[in-house]
Scaffold this motif. Structure first.
Motif, mmCIF file in Angstrom:
data_model
loop_
_atom_site.group_PDB
_atom_site.id
_atom_site.type_symbol
_atom_site.label_atom_id
_atom_site.label_comp_id
_atom_site.label_asym_id
_atom_site.label_seq_id
_atom_site.Cartn_x
_atom_site.Cartn_y
_atom_site.Cartn_z
ATOM 1 N N ALA A 212 0.810 -1.220 0.000
ATOM 2 C CA ALA A 212 0.000 0.000 0.000
ATOM 3 C C ALA A 212 0.841 1.267 0.000
ATOM 4 N N LEU A 213 2.156 1.153 0.166
ATOM 5 C CA LEU A 213 3.017 2.331 0.266
ATOM 6 C C LEU A 213 2.959 3.228 -0.976
ATOM 7 N N PRO A 214 2.988 2.693 -2.203
ATOM 8 C CA PRO A 214 2.877 3.588 -3.368
ATOM 9 C C PRO A 214 1.589 4.409 -3.364
ATOM 10 N N GLY A 215 0.466 3.783 -2.967
ATOM 11 C CA GLY A 215 -0.784 4.520 -2.905
ATOM 12 C C GLY A 215 -0.756 5.614 -1.850
ATOM 13 N N PHE A 216 -0.119 5.333 -0.714
ATOM 14 C CA PHE A 216 -0.001 6.358 0.317
ATOM 15 C C PHE A 216 0.805 7.547 -0.184
ATOM 16 N N LEU A 217 1.886 7.313 -0.915
ATOM 17 C CA LEU A 217 2.705 8.408 -1.419
ATOM 18 C C LEU A 217 1.955 9.235 -2.460
ATOM 19 N N ILE A 218 1.115 8.586 -3.263
ATOM 20 C CA ILE A 218 0.258 9.348 -4.180
ATOM 21 C C ILE A 218 -0.705 10.222 -3.384
ATOM 22 N N GLY A 219 -1.284 9.637 -2.322
ATOM 23 C CA GLY A 219 -2.161 10.421 -1.468
ATOM 24 C C GLY A 219 -1.436 11.572 -0.805
ATOM 25 N N LEU A 220 -0.167 11.367 -0.427
ATOM 26 C CA LEU A 220 0.618 12.435 0.188
ATOM 27 C C LEU A 220 0.846 13.577 -0.795
ATOM 28 N N ARG A 221 1.105 13.225 -2.048
ATOM 29 C CA ARG A 221 1.302 14.272 -3.065
ATOM 30 C C ARG A 221 0.030 15.099 -3.230
ATOM 31 N N LEU A 222 -1.120 14.424 -3.314
ATOM 32 C CA LEU A 222 -2.390 15.142 -3.436
ATOM 33 C C LEU A 222 -2.715 15.919 -2.164
ATOM 34 N N ALA A 223 -2.322 15.366 -1.019
ATOM 35 C CA ALA A 223 -2.592 16.048 0.250
ATOM 36 C C ALA A 223 -1.811 17.351 0.350
ATOM 37 N N LEU A 224 -0.571 17.357 -0.110
ATOM 38 C CA LEU A 224 0.227 18.581 -0.073
ATOM 39 C C LEU A 224 -0.387 19.656 -0.965
ATOM 40 N N THR A 225 -0.837 19.231 -2.153
ATOM 41 C CA THR A 225 -1.501 20.188 -3.037
ATOM 42 C C THR A 225 -2.786 20.705 -2.404
ATOM 43 N N GLY A 226 -3.579 19.781 -1.824
ATOM 44 C CA GLY A 226 -4.816 20.193 -1.181
ATOM 45 C C GLY A 226 -4.587 21.094 0.019
#
Length: 294
Positions: A212-226
């Protein structure tokens, strides 16, 4: 035909046959091929990524210099740089940026922890999914700005609603992507681990979380933008300091050069956030090979 193909193979150098791409056992090392392909360009990849912004600034300068738009519509890049230097020299930009960075930092910290906990509860248990998932999907569907009046009624105009607005945006992004990544882990790997007698705790630590780590990092990228987008809305809640306050004042006094400075600041902060996530991906996902556009 076979003879012609054999001669072509003998006379054409193959990158896979070079000493750099073969190990001691004589087998081809695919990671070495990828490294050799990436190192063929003398210009660093980070510098190549700046080509788009540089072309954008050039187009901006040409448009401003051509007289197609007045200074009160599109200020020249030099005017924007002068305004930026003025704001930095008197310390105004640093003061407002520090306040905004503190708000974003607090919101990120709380939101990442909250989103991860909820994703684990929902992703690892169907009972948890029944209680959590629908509520998080509702939060994702509601525009962030629509929550501002409600947060003001509940928490007033203090720092709490500002940080909470950022926290909600971050938590939703982390939750959605991490939950999806947990549920997308290869079921064959899970069954194989269970067939070897792996217990649930070890299964989560060794199989599910790394998957699940790759998905979390994608979420982190979107979270920073958000987080940066939510900051703009958050600082409309009677903020006396912050980049959003500066933007509101510049809009009221029609200071387009200051508006462009703040847009550039938001863009730089967003790019730095993306670079941080990319560095984490390069460090944490060394075991995963993926297509990089070669």
């Amino acid at each position: 035909m076979a003879t012609i193909l054999d001669k072509a193979r003998r006379t054409t150098p193959d990158v896979a046959d070079t000493p750099e791409t073969t190990g001691a056992s004589g087998l081809i090392d695919p990671t070495a091929i990828s490294r050799k392909t990436r190192s063929s360009s003398r210009v660093p990849r980070s510098a190549q990524r700046l080509l788009g912004p540089v072309l954008l600034v050039v187009a901006w300068q040409l448009t401003a210099s051509s007289g197609l738009s007045g200074e009160n519509v599109l200020p020249r890049p030099l005017s924007v740089l002068t305004a930026a230097w003025r704001l930095i020299a008197n310390g105004e930009l640093q003061e407002h940026m520090t306040i905004s960075l503190l708000r974003v930092g607090n919101g990120l910290l709380i939101g990442i922890v909250l989103g991860l906990v909820l994703a684990l509860v929902s992703g690892l248990s169907r009972v948890g999914e029944n209680f959590v998932d629908a509520n998080m999907e509702i939060l994702r569907a509601v525009p962030n700005f629509a929550l501002v009046p409600l947060l003001i009624v509940w928490f007033g105009i203090s720092e709490t609603p500002k940080v909470l607005l950022i926290t909600l945006a971050v938590a939703v992004s982390i939750y959605i992507n991490t939950f999806s990544a947990i549920r997308s882990v290869d079921a064959g790997l899970v069954e194989a681990a269970r067939s070897f007698g792996v217990q649930r705790r070890e299964l989560i630590r060794r199989v599910i979380l790394p998957g699940a780590l790759p998905g979390f990092l994608i979420g982190l990228r979107l979270a920073l933008t958000g987080a940066w987008l939510s900051l703009i809305f958050a600082e409309t809640i009677n903020a006396k300091r912050g980049l959003g306050r500066m933007m509101s004042d510049a809009r009221e006094y029609f200071q387009l050069d200051v508006v462009f400075v703040l847009i550039a600041v938001y863009a730089i902060l967003g790019l730095l956030s993306i670079f941080i996530v990319r560095a984490l991906e390069a460090r944490l996902l060394t075991w995963r090979r993926s297509f990089d556009g070669n």
